[in-house]
Design an enzyme around this catalytic site. Structure first.
Site, PDB file in Angstrom:
ATOM      1  N   ASP A  27     -10.278  34.361 -72.115  1.00  0.00           N
ATOM      2  CA  ASP A  27     -10.800  33.261 -72.824  1.00  0.00           C
ATOM      3  C   ASP A  27      -9.821  32.673 -73.803  1.00  0.00           C
ATOM      4  O   ASP A  27     -10.326  32.506 -75.124  1.00  0.00           O
ATOM      5  CB  ASP A  27     -12.141  33.571 -73.490  1.00  0.00           C
ATOM      6  N   LYS A 129     -16.158  31.587 -65.504  1.00  0.00           N
ATOM      7  CA  LYS A 129     -17.304  32.327 -65.590  1.00  0.00           C
ATOM      8  C   LYS A 129     -18.552  31.933 -66.528  1.00  0.00           C
ATOM      9  O   LYS A 129     -18.265  31.360 -67.603  1.00  0.00           O
ATOM     10  CB  LYS A 129     -16.954  33.763 -66.148  1.00  0.00           C
ATOM     11  N   CYS A 162     -16.562  38.627 -75.163  1.00  0.00           N
ATOM     12  CA  CYS A 162     -16.081  38.556 -73.648  1.00  0.00           C
ATOM     13  C   CYS A 162     -15.069  39.424 -73.264  1.00  0.00           C
ATOM     14  O   CYS A 162     -15.062  39.821 -72.097  1.00  0.00           O
ATOM     15  CB  CYS A 162     -15.688  37.023 -73.397  1.00  0.00           C
TER      16      CYS A 162
END
Length: 224
Positions: A27, A129, A162
């Site tokens: 990310d 995702k 995450c």
């Protein structure tokens, strides 16, 4: 095939088969870290995330030089938010809201893209995702297993969210995990430190902790 010995925290180390090791870049998205992104516009302390970028770039270069498989992830949702779960639909009202780089965490918006400093190369997949973990309803496990990957180096944003969610699910799936601590960050450094501390809990229950410089040093030991 090459094998390297990666030095880790607390006097530990792990031997890596580079052909069976992947680097997960979690990310590195514009809205999280760039001044013109949503977090920057809201006045969040993006400088903490930016400070981890040189280490992330060092780790990325080292992994590529060592011939490791590299993948990237993005948290993002369909434009109609049909893949956003009920809990977050109710309580995370930021998702889908307008921002300076487009709707927040929506596929196709500029803020969702991986930043230029961490741009994927051809052949390095980007896993989208609809959740925190990179394994949540994605093809990542298959992508890794068909390549014989059994060990993951993980870095990215944010450490406690995450990155940690991906690491925990990876451990449950049977992967050996190494957190590259200096290449991760959280807006609150205490959250980052707490996540690293949990890695050591119950006899190093979640794997190993190392850093980008030790990975770079280990990769230099490979004869090309």
């Amino acid at each position: 095939m090459a094998r390297i010995k990666l030095s880790c925290e607390r006097g530990r180390s792990i031997e890596l088969d580079t052909a069976r090791t992947a680097l997960g870049c979690i990310d590195f998205q514009a809205d999280f870290v760039l001044p013109e992104g949503r977090a920057g516009a809201l006045g969040l302390p993006i400088e903490v995330l930016l400070a981890a970028l040189p280490a992330a770039q060092r780790a990325l270069s080292a992994a590529r030089e060592a011939g490791m498989f590299v993948f990237f992830t993005r948290e993002c949702y369909a434009p109609d938010l049909s893949d956003l779960n009920a809990f977050r639909r109710q309580y995370d009202v930021a998702i889908g809201s307008p921002g300076p780089l487009g709707r927040f965490l929506v596929k196709g918006e500029r803020g969702t893209e991986v930043i230029a400093d961490m741009r994927p190369r051809d052949g390095e997949p980007v896993i989208d995702k609809a959740g925190f973990s990179a394994f949540h309803q994605t093809t990542l496990d298959t992508v890794l297993r068909v390549r014989g990957i059994d060990t993951l180096l993980l870095m990215g944003y944010t450490t406690q969210c995450c990155v940690a969610s991906t690491l925990r699910q990876a451990v449950d799936l049977g992967y050996a995990c190494i957190l590259l601590a200096d290449a991760c960050a959280a807006y609150d450094p205490a959250d980052h430190e707490a996540t690293v501390r949990v890695m050591y809990s119950e006899g190093d229950n979640f794997g190993w902790v190392s850093d980008s410089q030790r990975l770079a040093d280990a990769s230099q030991s490979i004869e090309h």
